[in-house]
Design an enzyme around this catalytic site. Structure first.
Site, PDB file in Angstrom:
ATOM      1  N   GLU A 188     -11.758   5.620   7.296  1.00  0.00           N
ATOM      2  CA  GLU A 188     -12.257   4.262   7.583  1.00  0.00           C
ATOM      3  C   GLU A 188     -13.591   4.231   8.328  1.00  0.00           C
ATOM      4  OE1 GLU A 188     -11.262   1.477   6.484  1.00  0.00           O
ATOM      5  OE2 GLU A 188      -9.085   1.269   6.431  1.00  0.00           O
ATOM      6  N   TYR A 218       0.499  10.758  -2.867  1.00  0.00           N
ATOM      7  CA  TYR A 218       0.058  10.862  -1.474  1.00  0.00           C
ATOM      8  C   TYR A 218       0.934  11.770  -0.616  1.00  0.00           C
ATOM      9  CZ  TYR A 218      -3.512   7.386  -2.231  1.00  0.00           C
ATOM     10  OH  TYR A 218      -4.634   6.752  -2.688  1.00  0.00           O
ATOM     11  N   TRP A 246      -0.269   6.332   4.882  1.00  0.00           N
ATOM     12  CA  TRP A 246       0.323   5.650   6.039  1.00  0.00           C
ATOM     13  C   TRP A 246       1.294   4.551   5.602  1.00  0.00           C
ATOM     14  CZ3 TRP A 246       2.661   6.023  10.136  1.00  0.00           C
ATOM     15  CH2 TRP A 246       2.591   5.181  11.238  1.00  0.00           C
ATOM     16  N   ASP A 283      -5.061   7.840  20.545  1.00  0.00           N
ATOM     17  CA  ASP A 283      -5.502   7.929  19.155  1.00  0.00           C
ATOM     18  C   ASP A 283      -6.833   8.680  19.052  1.00  0.00           C
ATOM     19  OD1 ASP A 283      -5.273   7.519  16.479  1.00  0.00           O
ATOM     20  OD2 ASP A 283      -5.720   5.374  16.514  1.00  0.00           O
ATOM     21  N   GLY A 312      -0.259   4.286  -0.020  1.00  0.00           N
ATOM     22  CA  GLY A 312      -1.045   5.436   0.440  1.00  0.00           C
ATOM     23  C   GLY A 312      -0.254   6.207   1.490  1.00  0.00           C
ATOM     24  N   ARG A 347       0.060  -0.608  -6.497  1.00  0.00           N
ATOM     25  CA  ARG A 347      -0.698  -1.081  -7.672  1.00  0.00           C
ATOM     26  C   ARG A 347      -0.308  -0.327  -8.928  1.00  0.00           C
ATOM     27  NH1 ARG A 347      -6.920  -0.075  -6.443  1.00  0.00           N
ATOM     28  NH2 ARG A 347      -6.131   1.935  -5.741  1.00  0.00           N
ATOM     29  N   LYS A 357     -12.316   4.702  17.321  1.00  0.00           N
ATOM     30  CA  LYS A 357     -12.047   6.158  17.442  1.00  0.00           C
ATOM     31  C   LYS A 357     -12.386   6.882  16.149  1.00  0.00           C
ATOM     32  CE  LYS A 357      -8.282   6.620  14.815  1.00  0.00           C
ATOM     33  NZ  LYS A 357      -7.982   7.513  13.727  1.00  0.00           N
ATOM     34  N   GLY A 384       0.843  -1.203   0.000  1.00  0.00           N
ATOM     35  CA  GLY A 384       0.000   0.000   0.000  1.00  0.00           C
ATOM     36  C   GLY A 384       0.867   1.236   0.000  1.00  0.00           C
TER      37      GLY A 384
HETATM   38  N1  LIG Z   1      -3.020   8.277   7.218  1.00  0.00           N
HETATM   39  C1  LIG Z   1      -2.927   8.169   8.521  1.00  0.00           C
HETATM   40  O1  LIG Z   1      -2.681   9.192   9.216  1.00  0.00           O
HETATM   41  C2  LIG Z   1      -3.091   6.813   9.174  1.00  0.00           C
HETATM   42  C3  LIG Z   1      -2.462   6.608  10.383  1.00  0.00           C
HETATM   43  C4  LIG Z   1      -2.631   5.391  11.024  1.00  0.00           C
HETATM   44  C5  LIG Z   1      -3.416   4.393  10.430  1.00  0.00           C
HETATM   45  N2  LIG Z   1      -4.007   4.617   9.231  1.00  0.00           N
HETATM   46  C6  LIG Z   1      -4.784   3.502   8.652  1.00  0.00           C
HETATM   47  O2  LIG Z   1      -4.018   2.917   7.601  1.00  0.00           O
HETATM   48  C7  LIG Z   1      -4.887   2.346   6.610  1.00  0.00           C
HETATM   49  C8  LIG Z   1      -4.463   2.867   5.241  1.00  0.00           C
HETATM   50  O3  LIG Z   1      -4.684   4.267   5.279  1.00  0.00           O
HETATM   51  P1  LIG Z   1      -3.897   5.323   4.409  1.00  0.00           P
HETATM   52  O4  LIG Z   1      -3.869   6.562   5.195  1.00  0.00           O
HETATM   53  O5  LIG Z   1      -2.611   4.810   3.895  1.00  0.00           O
HETATM   54  O6  LIG Z   1      -4.971   5.461   3.220  1.00  0.00           O
HETATM   55  P2  LIG Z   1      -4.802   6.210   1.861  1.00  0.00           P
HETATM   56  O7  LIG Z   1      -6.177   6.510   1.382  1.00  0.00           O
HETATM   57  O8  LIG Z   1      -3.815   7.312   1.989  1.00  0.00           O
HETATM   58  O9  LIG Z   1      -4.148   5.097   0.911  1.00  0.00           O
HETATM   59  C9  LIG Z   1      -4.771   3.894   0.606  1.00  0.00           C
HETATM   60  C10 LIG Z   1      -3.881   3.084  -0.328  1.00  0.00           C
HETATM   61  O10 LIG Z   1      -4.569   1.888  -0.682  1.00  0.00           O
HETATM   62  C11 LIG Z   1      -4.645   1.827  -2.101  1.00  0.00           C
HETATM   63  N3  LIG Z   1      -5.892   1.172  -2.462  1.00  0.00           N
HETATM   64  C12 LIG Z   1      -7.136   1.700  -2.531  1.00  0.00           C
HETATM   65  N4  LIG Z   1      -8.023   0.768  -2.894  1.00  0.00           N
HETATM   66  C13 LIG Z   1      -7.307  -0.367  -3.081  1.00  0.00           C
HETATM   67  C14 LIG Z   1      -7.636  -1.660  -3.487  1.00  0.00           C
HETATM   68  N5  LIG Z   1      -8.896  -2.014  -3.790  1.00  0.00           N
HETATM   69  N6  LIG Z   1      -6.649  -2.591  -3.555  1.00  0.00           N
HETATM   70  C15 LIG Z   1      -5.360  -2.260  -3.255  1.00  0.00           C
HETATM   71  N7  LIG Z   1      -4.990  -1.042  -2.872  1.00  0.00           N
HETATM   72  C16 LIG Z   1      -5.954  -0.114  -2.793  1.00  0.00           C
HETATM   73  C17 LIG Z   1      -4.566   3.254  -2.610  1.00  0.00           C
HETATM   74  O11 LIG Z   1      -4.116   3.297  -3.947  1.00  0.00           O
HETATM   75  C18 LIG Z   1      -3.544   3.805  -1.630  1.00  0.00           C
HETATM   76  O12 LIG Z   1      -2.250   3.446  -2.041  1.00  0.00           O
HETATM   77  C19 LIG Z   1      -6.307   2.759   7.022  1.00  0.00           C
HETATM   78  O13 LIG Z   1      -6.907   1.668   7.663  1.00  0.00           O
HETATM   79  C20 LIG Z   1      -6.096   3.909   7.993  1.00  0.00           C
HETATM   80  O14 LIG Z   1      -7.141   3.999   8.950  1.00  0.00           O
HETATM   81  C21 LIG Z   1      -3.843   5.789   8.580  1.00  0.00           C
HETATM   82  O1  LIG Z   2      -7.037  10.740   9.411  1.00  0.00           O
HETATM   83  P1  LIG Z   2      -7.737   9.715  10.251  1.00  0.00           P
HETATM   84  O2  LIG Z   2      -8.972  10.202  10.871  1.00  0.00           O
HETATM   85  O3  LIG Z   2      -7.961   8.423   9.501  1.00  0.00           O
HETATM   86  O4  LIG Z   2      -6.753   9.331  11.438  1.00  0.00           O
HETATM   87  C1  LIG Z   2      -5.478   8.935  11.085  1.00  0.00           C
HETATM   88  C2  LIG Z   2      -4.873   7.981  12.067  1.00  0.00           C
HETATM   89  O5  LIG Z   2      -5.734   6.949  12.422  1.00  0.00           O
HETATM   90  C3  LIG Z   2      -4.322   8.681  13.289  1.00  0.00           C
HETATM   91  O6  LIG Z   2      -3.492   7.792  13.943  1.00  0.00           O
END
Ligand SMILES: NC(=O)c1ccc[n+]([C@@H]2O[C@H](COP(=O)([O-])OP(=O)(O)OC[C@H]3O[C@@H](n4cnc5c(N)ncnc54)[C@H](O)[C@@H]3O)[C@@H](O)[C@H]2O)c1
Ligand SMILES: O=P(O)(O)OC[C@H](O)CO
Length: 335
Positions: A281, A49, A12, A244, A10, A32, A191, A8
């Site tokens: 989410e 991103y 995170w 969190d 994205g 991807r 949360k 991934g």
């Molecule tokens: N961003 C934050 O601050 C943060 C912090 C902690 C935890 N998280 C958690 O991490 C997880 C990922 O979040 P993120 O912030 O990276 O999301 P994001 O939206 O920034 O990125 C999602 C990634 O998944 C890919 N994707 C989307 N649909 C897809 C599919 N069908 N198959 C494969 N890949 C696909 C996208 O292209 C992208 O690379 C979430 O569960 C989020 O809650 C995020």
């Molecule tokens: O941007 P949110 O609301 O998905 O929160 C990001 C992370 O979960 C924080 O740790």
């Protein structure tokens, strides 16, 4: 040298890969889209991103899951929660025999109401000792500036948490260990739902008393659900619980809070979804969290009105009236 792959690219996934690489872990990102992978591999930047953020030159990137997983000790999963099952089924044939699967995701699966670690065990066919989760107040917008932060790495196997802690610990990123996988995952997933509620209240122009009340009663909901599922109650006072919750409910960087704020201001669901580029989410998981609560006979009134506002056409004002008109009760037994 410890080897990790992060699935991934994205916000995170890319940021956690940066942390692993800076901590001295040999790290590969799987993505991807060829153009994003190419930019990470050649220009050390994720223009989609994290534009403008310099990634470590040692960080590799590929679109090939087999190549990405070769020899990996940790297989880190950072795709949207509702896509995990399908993606992992496709990646499973390439999983190294002894690799630990690490979830960064903060969601509960729709239809099954399963936590991400449960989906991982089921789809990858691995015992819970080979699964870990990472969760805590980790807003990417701050981490990319290398601002100090802390997180929790959890697994039922303490050797796994010790290895993972070492793989991602940095002077500005402190990783704490915890054996309570259930509590750590629930804290992160629920949360998001409470942050949606706080956002709606903020968008309606309500003040800090309301926000503090939603956060506190939200923590009570998380704790009640946790108690029903066998989590350690102490987890919810920690980084993956209160930590969190506070970060997402108070930060303008939170996507869930911002999503709620837009709804509270009067934007329609379609307009709000269109304005949200990244994964919030709680929008999907509020329904699976409520299903989980109902299966275990746990009352979650804030979660109920979030589902009402996000999915069932309830207005923010109706949601507020519903919460305020509940029967008065002692705080300690506030169900
Ligand atoms: N961003 C934050 O601050 C943060 C912090 C902690 C935890 N998280 C958690 O991490 C997880 C990922 O979040 P993120 O912030 O990276 O999301 P994001 O939206 O920034 O990125 C999602 C990634 O998944 C890919 N994707 C989307 N649909 C897809 C599919 N069908 N198959 C494969 N890949 C696909 C996208 O292209 C992208 O690379 C979430 O569960 C989020 O809650 C995020
Ligand atoms: O941007 P949110 O609301 O998905 O929160 C990001 C992370 O979960 C924080 O740790």
């Amino acid at each position: 040298m410890t080897k990790a792959v992060v699935f991934g690219t994205g916000s995170w996934g890319t940021t956690f890969a940066m942390i692993l690489a800076e901590a001295g872990t040999s790290t590969t990102l799987w993505g991807r889209r060829a153009e994003v992978v190419e930019a990470i591999a050649r220009r050390h930047e994720n223009p989609e991103y994290l534009p403008g953020v310099a990634l470590p030159p040692s960080l590799r990137a590929t679109t090939d899951p087999a190549e990405a997983m070769e020899g990996a000790d940790f297989v880190v999963l950072a795709v949207p929660s509702q896509t995990l099952r399908g993606n992992l089924a496709a990646w499973r044939p390439h999983l190294p025999d002894h690799a630990v699967l690490v979830s960064l995701m903060k969601g509960i699966e729709l239809r099954t109401s399963k936590r991400m670690s449960e989906v991982i065990c089921e789809v990858a066919g691995v015992p819970e000792e080979r699964v870990a989760v990472v969760s805590g107040p980790n807003l990417v917008g701050e981490l990319i500036r290398r601002e100090p932060a802390a997180t929790v790495v959890a697994s039922v196997d303490e050797k796994v948490t010790a290895r993972l802690q070492e793989a991602c610990h940095l002077p500005w990123f402190r990783a704490y260990t915890n054996a309570d996988v259930v509590g750590v995952e629930l804290g992160g997933a629920v949360k998001n739902v409470i942050a949606l509620a706080v956002g709606v209240a903020a968008g309606m122009g309500l003040g800090d008393n309301v926000r503090a009340t939603l956060m506190t009663r939200g923590l009570a909901e998380i704790s009640r659900l946790g108690a029903a599922l066998g989590a350690d109650p102490h987890t919810f006072a920690g980084l993956a619980g209160m930590g969190d919750l506070v970060a997402s409910c108070t930060s303008p960087l939170s996507r869930n809070r911002t999503f709620g704020e837009n709804l509270g201001r009067g934007m329609t669901l379609a307009e709000t979804i269109a304005a949200t580029r990244q994964t919030a989410e709680g929008v999907k998981s509020c329904e699976s969290v409520l299903d989980l609560a109902r299966k275990h006979d746990v009352e979650m009134p804030i979660t109920e009105v979030v589902v009402g506002v996000v999915h069932d056409g309830m207005t923010p004002r109706e949601a507020a009236m519903l919460l305020l008109s509940r029967t008065p009760k002692p705080e300690r037994y506030g169900v």
